[in-house]
Design a protein around this motif. Sequence first.
Motif, PDB file in Angstrom:
ATOM      1  N   ASP A 430     -32.450  88.672  25.064  1.00 64.69           N
ATOM      2  CA  ASP A 430     -31.670  89.518  24.155  1.00 64.69           C
ATOM      3  C   ASP A 430     -30.270  88.948  23.940  1.00 64.69           C
ATOM      4  O   ASP A 430     -29.704  89.040  22.845  1.00 64.69           O
ATOM      5  N   ARG A 431     -29.717  88.358  24.997  1.00 63.85           N
ATOM      6  CA  ARG A 431     -28.382  87.760  24.880  1.00 63.85           C
ATOM      7  C   ARG A 431     -28.455  86.348  24.287  1.00 63.85           C
ATOM      8  O   ARG A 431     -27.527  85.909  23.607  1.00 63.85           O
ATOM      9  N   LEU A 432     -29.571  85.644  24.557  1.00 63.14           N
ATOM     10  CA  LEU A 432     -29.689  84.261  24.099  1.00 63.14           C
ATOM     11  C   LEU A 432     -29.966  84.167  22.596  1.00 63.14           C
ATOM     12  O   LEU A 432     -29.429  83.286  21.915  1.00 63.14           O
ATOM     13  N   ALA A 433     -30.810  85.066  22.076  1.00 63.02           N
ATOM     14  CA  ALA A 433     -31.230  84.967  20.667  1.00 63.02           C
ATOM     15  C   ALA A 433     -30.041  84.937  19.703  1.00 63.02           C
ATOM     16  O   ALA A 433     -29.976  84.056  18.823  1.00 63.02           O
ATOM     17  N   PRO A 434     -29.065  85.859  19.793  1.00 65.57           N
ATOM     18  CA  PRO A 434     -27.932  85.775  18.857  1.00 65.57           C
ATOM     19  C   PRO A 434     -27.071  84.532  19.062  1.00 65.57           C
ATOM     20  O   PRO A 434     -26.501  84.003  18.099  1.00 65.57           O
ATOM     21  N   ASP A 435     -26.987  84.041  20.309  1.00 65.06           N
ATOM     22  CA  ASP A 435     -26.222  82.810  20.541  1.00 65.06           C
ATOM     23  C   ASP A 435     -26.899  81.617  19.879  1.00 65.06           C
ATOM     24  O   ASP A 435     -26.242  80.765  19.277  1.00 65.06           O
ATOM     25  N   ARG A 436     -28.213  81.531  20.004  1.00 60.21           N
ATOM     26  CA  ARG A 436     -28.931  80.427  19.360  1.00 60.21           C
ATOM     27  C   ARG A 436     -28.847  80.543  17.844  1.00 60.21           C
ATOM     28  O   ARG A 436     -28.716  79.538  17.135  1.00 60.21           O
ATOM     29  N   GLU A 437     -28.927  81.762  17.333  1.00 64.69           N
ATOM     30  CA  GLU A 437     -28.823  81.943  15.887  1.00 64.69           C
ATOM     31  C   GLU A 437     -27.445  81.525  15.391  1.00 64.69           C
ATOM     32  O   GLU A 437     -27.318  80.864  14.355  1.00 64.69           O
ATOM     33  N   ARG A 438     -26.395  81.866  16.149  1.00 62.21           N
ATOM     34  CA  ARG A 438     -25.027  81.518  15.757  1.00 62.21           C
ATOM     35  C   ARG A 438     -24.822  80.002  15.798  1.00 62.21           C
ATOM     36  O   ARG A 438     -24.195  79.425  14.901  1.00 62.21           O
ATOM     37  N   VAL A 439     -25.362  79.334  16.817  1.00 63.81           N
ATOM     38  CA  VAL A 439     -25.128  77.903  17.002  1.00 63.81           C
ATOM     39  C   VAL A 439     -26.094  77.061  16.173  1.00 63.81           C
ATOM     40  O   VAL A 439     -25.691  76.073  15.541  1.00 63.81           O
ATOM     41  N   LEU A 440     -27.373  77.437  16.157  1.00 61.49           N
ATOM     42  CA  LEU A 440     -28.409  76.599  15.559  1.00 61.49           C
ATOM     43  C   LEU A 440     -28.877  77.093  14.199  1.00 61.49           C
ATOM     44  O   LEU A 440     -29.423  76.317  13.414  1.00 61.49           O
ATOM     45  N   GLY A 441     -28.723  78.393  13.951  1.00 61.21           N
ATOM     46  CA  GLY A 441     -29.202  78.972  12.701  1.00 61.21           C
ATOM     47  C   GLY A 441     -30.415  79.850  12.928  1.00 61.21           C
ATOM     48  O   GLY A 441     -31.184  79.651  13.874  1.00 61.21           O
ATOM     49  N   ALA A 442     -30.599  80.812  12.037  1.00 59.00           N
ATOM     50  CA  ALA A 442     -31.684  81.786  12.193  1.00 59.00           C
ATOM     51  C   ALA A 442     -33.055  81.157  12.037  1.00 59.00           C
ATOM     52  O   ALA A 442     -34.041  81.654  12.593  1.00 59.00           O
ATOM     53  N   SER A 443     -33.165  80.048  11.284  1.00 56.41           N
ATOM     54  CA  SER A 443     -34.466  79.434  11.024  1.00 56.41           C
ATOM     55  C   SER A 443     -34.767  78.257  11.943  1.00 56.41           C
ATOM     56  O   SER A 443     -35.810  77.612  11.799  1.00 56.41           O
ATOM     57  N   HIS A 444     -33.871  77.967  12.881  1.00 53.21           N
ATOM     58  CA  HIS A 444     -34.118  76.857  13.806  1.00 53.21           C
ATOM     59  C   HIS A 444     -35.284  77.219  14.719  1.00 53.21           C
ATOM     60  O   HIS A 444     -35.444  78.362  15.140  1.00 53.21           O
ATOM     61  N   VAL A 445     -36.113  76.216  15.039  1.00 52.85           N
ATOM     62  CA  VAL A 445     -37.310  76.480  15.830  1.00 52.85           C
ATOM     63  C   VAL A 445     -36.966  77.074  17.191  1.00 52.85           C
ATOM     64  O   VAL A 445     -37.684  77.948  17.705  1.00 52.85           O
ATOM     65  N   ALA A 446     -35.854  76.652  17.795  1.00 52.14           N
ATOM     66  CA  ALA A 446     -35.486  77.186  19.108  1.00 52.14           C
ATOM     67  C   ALA A 446     -35.142  78.672  19.015  1.00 52.14           C
ATOM     68  O   ALA A 446     -35.493  79.461  19.904  1.00 52.14           O
ATOM     69  N   THR A 447     -34.445  79.078  17.950  1.00 55.40           N
ATOM     70  CA  THR A 447     -34.122  80.492  17.742  1.00 55.40           C
ATOM     71  C   THR A 447     -35.401  81.309  17.584  1.00 55.40           C
ATOM     72  O   THR A 447     -35.553  82.385  18.179  1.00 55.40           O
ATOM     73  N   LEU A 448     -36.328  80.797  16.775  1.00 52.29           N
ATOM     74  CA  LEU A 448     -37.570  81.516  16.521  1.00 52.29           C
ATOM     75  C   LEU A 448     -38.440  81.591  17.774  1.00 52.29           C
ATOM     76  O   LEU A 448     -39.066  82.616  18.056  1.00 52.29           O
ATOM     77  N   VAL A 449     -38.490  80.508  18.547  1.00 54.91           N
ATOM     78  CA  VAL A 449     -39.284  80.510  19.780  1.00 54.91           C
ATOM     79  C   VAL A 449     -38.696  81.490  20.793  1.00 54.91           C
ATOM     80  O   VAL A 449     -39.430  82.138  21.543  1.00 54.91           O
ATOM     81  N   THR A 450     -37.376  81.628  20.816  1.00 52.58           N
ATOM     82  CA  THR A 450     -36.749  82.617  21.696  1.00 52.58           C
ATOM     83  C   THR A 450     -37.276  84.010  21.383  1.00 52.58           C
ATOM     84  O   THR A 450     -37.604  84.794  22.285  1.00 52.58           O
ATOM     85  N   ARG A 451     -37.386  84.330  20.105  1.00 55.86           N
ATOM     86  CA  ARG A 451     -37.848  85.664  19.714  1.00 55.86           C
ATOM     87  C   ARG A 451     -39.345  85.837  20.005  1.00 55.86           C
ATOM     88  O   ARG A 451     -39.799  86.918  20.377  1.00 55.86           O
ATOM     89  N   THR A 452     -40.123  84.759  19.831  1.00 49.20           N
ATOM     90  CA  THR A 452     -41.547  84.826  20.172  1.00 49.20           C
ATOM     91  C   THR A 452     -41.728  85.081  21.663  1.00 49.20           C
ATOM     92  O   THR A 452     -42.557  85.897  22.089  1.00 49.20           O
TER      93      THR A 452
END
Length: 664
Positions: A430-452
């Motif tokens: 929950d804390r990592l997902a917004p950080d990855r979205e802010r740094v990498l972007g909402a469509s970055h594979v790492a952001t999406l895998v975090t949510r999966t």
Amino acid sequence: MRDLTDPIGLGVHPSALRRAGRNTADRVPAFVQRDQFDDVVRRIRQGGFVLIVGDSTAGKSRLAYEAMRVAVADYPLLQAQPSEDLQALASAVCALRRCVVWFDEFDQFLRAGGVTLQMVKDMLAGPERRVVLLASMRSKEYDRYSARQRDVTDAATWRAGREVLLHAAEPVELDRLWSPREIERAQRIDEDPRLRAAAQASDRFGVAEVLAAGPELLSDWMHAWQAGQHPRGAALVAAAVDCRRMGLHRPVPVSLLVALHEVYLSARGGAVLRPEPLAEALAWATAPVQGASSLLLPDQDSYLAFDYLIDFPGLPAIPERSWETLLPAVSAEDAFDIGWAAVDLMRPTIALEAFDIARRNGVPDAEYAHAVALGNAGQPLPAVRRLRQLHRERDTLLGPDHPDTLAARHDIARYLAEAGRLSEAVALLDRLAPDRERVLGASHVATLVTRTSKARFLRDGGNAPAALQQLRQLLPHLTAALGPDHVDVLLARQELARTLARVGHTPDALASMTEVLEDQERILGAAHPHTLSTRFDLALLVGQSGDLQEAIRQLEAVLGDQERILGLHSRTLSTRHQLGRLLAQTGELDQAQEVLSAVLRDQEHFHGSSHPRTLATRYDHALVMRRTQGAQAAAALLAALEEECFQALGSSHPLTQTIVAARQ
């Protein structure tokens, strides 16, 4: 570039010999223009990093060679070698105003100490410079930098390789099977009978594949096992092929091949096959077929398996003894690569041993890889402790927003979930997902895998409805970002089907899982581990729908394929475990007890006695014992099992809580 007249020197496979004159032989047929030729020429003229991806013998190197001769004929050519000092190569390129650099089999340049993103940027940087980095890569190796995303989130060496590949933008994809237009062009070249013959076989094989004698070599290898043929030669080839499958892509010394090949020869019958002498076996394996390629490519006193053989889908599982023989005989850097191959093939104890060799010898990133392997080998809490320490180091050295630092947080969550601490894992993500979205972007594979991952942990922690809602919201974004055929999209759809079953929507889950299986068979192939895993899930869903006999039949079918393709493997063991459970549900208690006893012995050998999967099998074995030998015998087994679960998994793990409830 125009001075290079022999494309074989760039890695082009020779074809069958054709006499071109009284004293000369033509080893390379006329070039048939591929459909992608103009695109490759255009990209090379633009400069930058150009990547060509395709199966072995698809024609990647020949396409690159011919495109370079058209696009940059007057450029200096530098041919990179994986064994050379790549930093020195980068410095040499930076000193030139214009040049083209050729990387054949680019995956070999992405190992520890290989090409980095910074090297690529440095080689391409600077005003008024025209530099082309042109590389080829087998599709299977290219896909590995995506498929590994699920099991090893972002280990630094893997992520560094992925960053390099992403810098090439969209690769040029070259199909093994030629298009009708390409076949027509080949047929029009009347002066070369090799091209006409290859074009005639184009309904089953690629033209370049036939020219390189790939299918013929494969057939020779398969038939050589017969008594009186070349069984020792076939065993040497099998050993060399498996060296490459185990991650060793450099020529193998003959002494190591000889040690390894005995495993394969013995498995086929040994002396009964009347194996030929070693010298005769090597001569057969290195003899070119019709003057084209050979099964083994000699390199001084070492040999490399012809790459066409490595991707053959019918290859059996790598024997355990091959891993055990190979690891002590290689360098620490090679052990690191073997560790990643073991991760890909889900050999957790081999990966752990390989990364331990690498980290004890100071190979970069081996400490992190070893921590991940520790978690994969059934020790999630020790993995979490190591990863937290590595996360602190990355936070200090790289900063909290560096992708490697963020990746460590994801892996900590992953192994907390493996340890049963699912609510902690969800809170971390929950804390990592917004950080990855802010740094990498909402469509970055790492952001999406975090949510999966968060959805999966929610489901496994008991909140399947919330997981289902998140997966349904996530899938359109994942598909839009990666494409419908991307492996992570297929895996997310598989998770959705599992979650539908968990909320009780079994018919919908069956339909969804069936669609996933059809797409995986089309995209990944029937022998891919993910495809086999989906067949396993589908069989369990059939059992959940009430048809236990059909579920058993499907499990037995997938088990046969798993044992042939994967061998002794964590997924094969899981299938046997579930087969035992279903047999118990149908009342076949003696058979269920026999199956569970056998799989338990193999799990203790493969995973260790305290691995969660071993403990889960012991629990189901105890339940069957309660029905066959009475409650008192089962109670003693459950008491010992409860104590081991407390020690290995902790009191909050779902399996521990299940066993406590069963004892009560």
